[in-house]
Write a protein that holds these residues in place. Structure first.
Motif, PDB file in Angstrom:
ATOM      1  N   ASN A 223       0.824  -1.202   0.000  1.00  0.00           N
ATOM      2  CA  ASN A 223       0.000   0.000   0.000  1.00  0.00           C
ATOM      3  C   ASN A 223       0.860   1.255   0.000  1.00  0.00           C
ATOM      4  O   ASN A 223       2.075   1.202   0.230  1.00  0.00           O
ATOM      5  CB  ASN A 223      -0.931  -0.004   1.219  1.00  0.00           C
ATOM      6  CG  ASN A 223      -2.228  -0.733   0.918  1.00  0.00           C
ATOM      7  OD1 ASN A 223      -2.782  -0.594  -0.185  1.00  0.00           O
ATOM      8  ND2 ASN A 223      -2.706  -1.521   1.861  1.00  0.00           N
ATOM      9  N   ASP A 224       0.221   2.391  -0.222  1.00  0.00           N
ATOM     10  CA  ASP A 224       0.902   3.670  -0.104  1.00  0.00           C
ATOM     11  C   ASP A 224       1.389   3.857   1.336  1.00  0.00           C
ATOM     12  O   ASP A 224       0.832   3.285   2.278  1.00  0.00           O
ATOM     13  CB  ASP A 224      -0.065   4.808  -0.497  1.00  0.00           C
ATOM     14  CG  ASP A 224      -1.369   4.727   0.285  1.00  0.00           C
ATOM     15  OD1 ASP A 224      -2.085   3.722   0.116  1.00  0.00           O
ATOM     16  OD2 ASP A 224      -1.632   5.625   1.100  1.00  0.00           O
ATOM     17  N   MET A 225       2.402   4.667   1.480  1.00  0.00           N
ATOM     18  CA  MET A 225       2.988   5.003   2.783  1.00  0.00           C
ATOM     19  C   MET A 225       3.431   3.783   3.588  1.00  0.00           C
ATOM     20  O   MET A 225       3.275   3.719   4.809  1.00  0.00           O
ATOM     21  CB  MET A 225       2.029   5.886   3.601  1.00  0.00           C
ATOM     22  CG  MET A 225       1.845   7.271   3.012  1.00  0.00           C
ATOM     23  SD  MET A 225       3.417   8.098   2.615  1.00  0.00           S
ATOM     24  CE  MET A 225       4.097   8.351   4.239  1.00  0.00           C
ATOM     25  N   ILE A 226       3.985   2.820   2.862  1.00  0.00           N
ATOM     26  CA  ILE A 226       4.640   1.672   3.503  1.00  0.00           C
ATOM     27  C   ILE A 226       6.093   1.667   3.037  1.00  0.00           C
ATOM     28  O   ILE A 226       6.372   1.515   1.839  1.00  0.00           O
ATOM     29  CB  ILE A 226       3.957   0.330   3.119  1.00  0.00           C
ATOM     30  CG1 ILE A 226       2.503   0.281   3.594  1.00  0.00           C
ATOM     31  CG2 ILE A 226       4.758  -0.856   3.659  1.00  0.00           C
ATOM     32  CD1 ILE A 226       2.319   0.191   5.104  1.00  0.00           C
ATOM     33  N   TRP A 227       7.004   1.874   3.992  1.00  0.00           N
ATOM     34  CA  TRP A 227       8.428   1.789   3.666  1.00  0.00           C
ATOM     35  C   TRP A 227       8.730   0.337   3.311  1.00  0.00           C
ATOM     36  O   TRP A 227       8.306  -0.582   4.016  1.00  0.00           O
ATOM     37  CB  TRP A 227       9.255   2.196   4.887  1.00  0.00           C
ATOM     38  CG  TRP A 227      10.727   2.256   4.628  1.00  0.00           C
ATOM     39  CD1 TRP A 227      11.630   1.269   4.832  1.00  0.00           C
ATOM     40  CD2 TRP A 227      11.461   3.380   4.110  1.00  0.00           C
ATOM     41  NE1 TRP A 227      12.886   1.692   4.473  1.00  0.00           N
ATOM     42  CE2 TRP A 227      12.809   2.981   4.034  1.00  0.00           C
ATOM     43  CE3 TRP A 227      11.100   4.664   3.718  1.00  0.00           C
ATOM     44  CZ2 TRP A 227      13.802   3.833   3.577  1.00  0.00           C
ATOM     45  CZ3 TRP A 227      12.093   5.511   3.255  1.00  0.00           C
ATOM     46  CH2 TRP A 227      13.429   5.105   3.184  1.00  0.00           C
ATOM     47  N   HIS A 228       9.429   0.108   2.178  1.00  0.00           N
ATOM     48  CA  HIS A 228       9.723  -1.286   1.822  1.00  0.00           C
ATOM     49  C   HIS A 228      11.149  -1.456   1.311  1.00  0.00           C
ATOM     50  O   HIS A 228      11.713  -0.562   0.677  1.00  0.00           O
ATOM     51  CB  HIS A 228       8.700  -1.867   0.845  1.00  0.00           C
ATOM     52  CG  HIS A 228       8.411  -1.046  -0.363  1.00  0.00           C
ATOM     53  ND1 HIS A 228       7.623   0.087  -0.339  1.00  0.00           N
ATOM     54  CD2 HIS A 228       8.791  -1.194  -1.651  1.00  0.00           C
ATOM     55  CE1 HIS A 228       7.541   0.582  -1.561  1.00  0.00           C
ATOM     56  NE2 HIS A 228       8.243  -0.161  -2.372  1.00  0.00           N
ATOM     57  N   GLU A 229      11.680  -2.613   1.659  1.00  0.00           N
ATOM     58  CA  GLU A 229      13.016  -3.016   1.212  1.00  0.00           C
ATOM     59  C   GLU A 229      12.923  -4.447   0.718  1.00  0.00           C
ATOM     60  O   GLU A 229      12.146  -5.246   1.263  1.00  0.00           O
ATOM     61  CB  GLU A 229      14.006  -2.926   2.388  1.00  0.00           C
ATOM     62  CG  GLU A 229      14.142  -1.505   2.921  1.00  0.00           C
ATOM     63  CD  GLU A 229      14.960  -1.413   4.208  1.00  0.00           C
ATOM     64  OE1 GLU A 229      15.731  -2.347   4.508  1.00  0.00           O
ATOM     65  OE2 GLU A 229      14.812  -0.392   4.914  1.00  0.00           O
ATOM     66  N   MET A 230      13.693  -4.770  -0.327  1.00  0.00           N
ATOM     67  CA  MET A 230      13.709  -6.117  -0.868  1.00  0.00           C
ATOM     68  C   MET A 230      15.141  -6.650  -0.762  1.00  0.00           C
ATOM     69  O   MET A 230      16.097  -5.911  -1.016  1.00  0.00           O
ATOM     70  CB  MET A 230      13.278  -6.140  -2.338  1.00  0.00           C
ATOM     71  CG  MET A 230      11.883  -5.586  -2.604  1.00  0.00           C
ATOM     72  SD  MET A 230      11.913  -3.819  -2.907  1.00  0.00           S
ATOM     73  CE  MET A 230      12.374  -3.773  -4.628  1.00  0.00           C
ATOM     74  N   TYR A 231      15.284  -7.917  -0.409  1.00  0.00           N
ATOM     75  CA  TYR A 231      16.615  -8.470  -0.183  1.00  0.00           C
ATOM     76  C   TYR A 231      16.566  -9.991  -0.353  1.00  0.00           C
ATOM     77  O   TYR A 231      15.506 -10.545  -0.633  1.00  0.00           O
ATOM     78  CB  TYR A 231      17.139  -8.063   1.202  1.00  0.00           C
ATOM     79  CG  TYR A 231      16.266  -8.513   2.372  1.00  0.00           C
ATOM     80  CD1 TYR A 231      15.068  -7.856   2.662  1.00  0.00           C
ATOM     81  CD2 TYR A 231      16.631  -9.597   3.151  1.00  0.00           C
ATOM     82  CE1 TYR A 231      14.267  -8.271   3.713  1.00  0.00           C
ATOM     83  CE2 TYR A 231      15.835 -10.005   4.217  1.00  0.00           C
ATOM     84  CZ  TYR A 231      14.657  -9.345   4.483  1.00  0.00           C
ATOM     85  OH  TYR A 231      13.858  -9.752   5.520  1.00  0.00           O
ATOM     86  N   ASN A 232      17.740 -10.632  -0.197  1.00  0.00           N
ATOM     87  CA  ASN A 232      17.858 -12.097  -0.372  1.00  0.00           C
ATOM     88  C   ASN A 232      17.293 -12.559  -1.718  1.00  0.00           C
ATOM     89  O   ASN A 232      16.553 -13.548  -1.788  1.00  0.00           O
ATOM     90  CB  ASN A 232      17.146 -12.851   0.755  1.00  0.00           C
ATOM     91  CG  ASN A 232      18.010 -13.012   1.984  1.00  0.00           C
ATOM     92  OD1 ASN A 232      19.031 -12.335   2.113  1.00  0.00           O
ATOM     93  ND2 ASN A 232      17.607 -13.871   2.899  1.00  0.00           N
ATOM     94  N   PHE A 233      17.630 -11.830  -2.777  1.00  0.00           N
ATOM     95  CA  PHE A 233      17.169 -12.227  -4.113  1.00  0.00           C
ATOM     96  C   PHE A 233      17.900 -13.504  -4.534  1.00  0.00           C
ATOM     97  O   PHE A 233      19.140 -13.563  -4.474  1.00  0.00           O
ATOM     98  CB  PHE A 233      17.513 -11.135  -5.130  1.00  0.00           C
ATOM     99  CG  PHE A 233      16.637  -9.916  -5.037  1.00  0.00           C
ATOM    100  CD1 PHE A 233      15.529  -9.778  -5.847  1.00  0.00           C
ATOM    101  CD2 PHE A 233      16.939  -8.893  -4.150  1.00  0.00           C
ATOM    102  CE1 PHE A 233      14.727  -8.647  -5.776  1.00  0.00           C
ATOM    103  CE2 PHE A 233      16.154  -7.758  -4.072  1.00  0.00           C
ATOM    104  CZ  PHE A 233      15.042  -7.637  -4.891  1.00  0.00           C
ATOM    105  N   SER A 234      17.174 -14.512  -4.979  1.00  0.00           N
ATOM    106  CA  SER A 234      17.829 -15.675  -5.585  1.00  0.00           C
ATOM    107  C   SER A 234      18.323 -15.262  -6.971  1.00  0.00           C
ATOM    108  O   SER A 234      17.818 -14.289  -7.559  1.00  0.00           O
ATOM    109  CB  SER A 234      16.857 -16.858  -5.671  1.00  0.00           C
ATOM    110  OG  SER A 234      15.764 -16.543  -6.522  1.00  0.00           O
TER     111      SER A 234
END
Ligand code: T46
Length: 132
Positions: free
Chosen positions: A90-101
């Motif tokens: 949703n809007d106004m959710i800080w997000h980070e992505m990691y551990n990509f295969s």
């Protein structure tokens, strides 16, 4: 904060599987943009922002990656590793992505066109805005 995972129906037959994504049916908004992230190097974290208005659904159509979601009060993590599961961001959710295969292809469906002005890329600014 709830982690909102959408479950897509797997169609198909003995030839294999198929998933159909239709705006405002199994995605809770009209889709204006699709992008995908692939070839992400090991130990790389991406994201580090929130969107002021944008809503998105992320689907790992190949491989896996992890998401950290943060609403300014609570942080939660989830693993995306199936093409039949979509993570609502949703809007106004800080997000980070990691551990990509190495085989990760992360497809993202968005309810608006790309607009750099919709990004909050500074965490302190995010906390100020989200906490009013
Ligand atoms: C998000 C997470 C899940 C464009 O020109 N058009 C686009 O539609 C997008 C998404 C990006 N870009 C440009 C902006 C940057 O120069 O592509 C470059 C990489 O984007 P960014 O550093 O924002 O990528 P991520 O992986 O940190 O974040 C992306 C999306 O930008 C973001 O909206 O929610 O994936």
């Amino acid at each position: 904060m709830e982690i909102n995972i959408l479950a897509f129906k797997i169609l198909g037959d003995d030839r294999g599987s198929l998933i159909s994504i239709e705006q405002s049916k199994n995605i809770p908004f009209d889709i204006k943009r699709v992008y995908y992230i692939f070839g992400t190097k090991q130990n790389i974290r991406r994201g580090f922002h929130a969107h002021k208005k944008l809503k998105q659904v992320a689907v790992c159509i190949s491989g896996s990656c992890k998401f950290l979601l943060d609403n300014g009060e609570t942080k939660k993590t989830t693993l995306l590793n199936r093409p039949d599961k979509g993570l609502l961001i949703n809007d106004m959710i800080w997000h980070e992505m990691y551990n990509f295969s190495s085989d990760c292809v992360l497809m993202v469906l968005a309810d608006d066109f790309y607009d750099e002005n919709d990004y909050i890329r500074n965490y302190d600014e995010f906390l100020k805005v989200v906490n009013g």
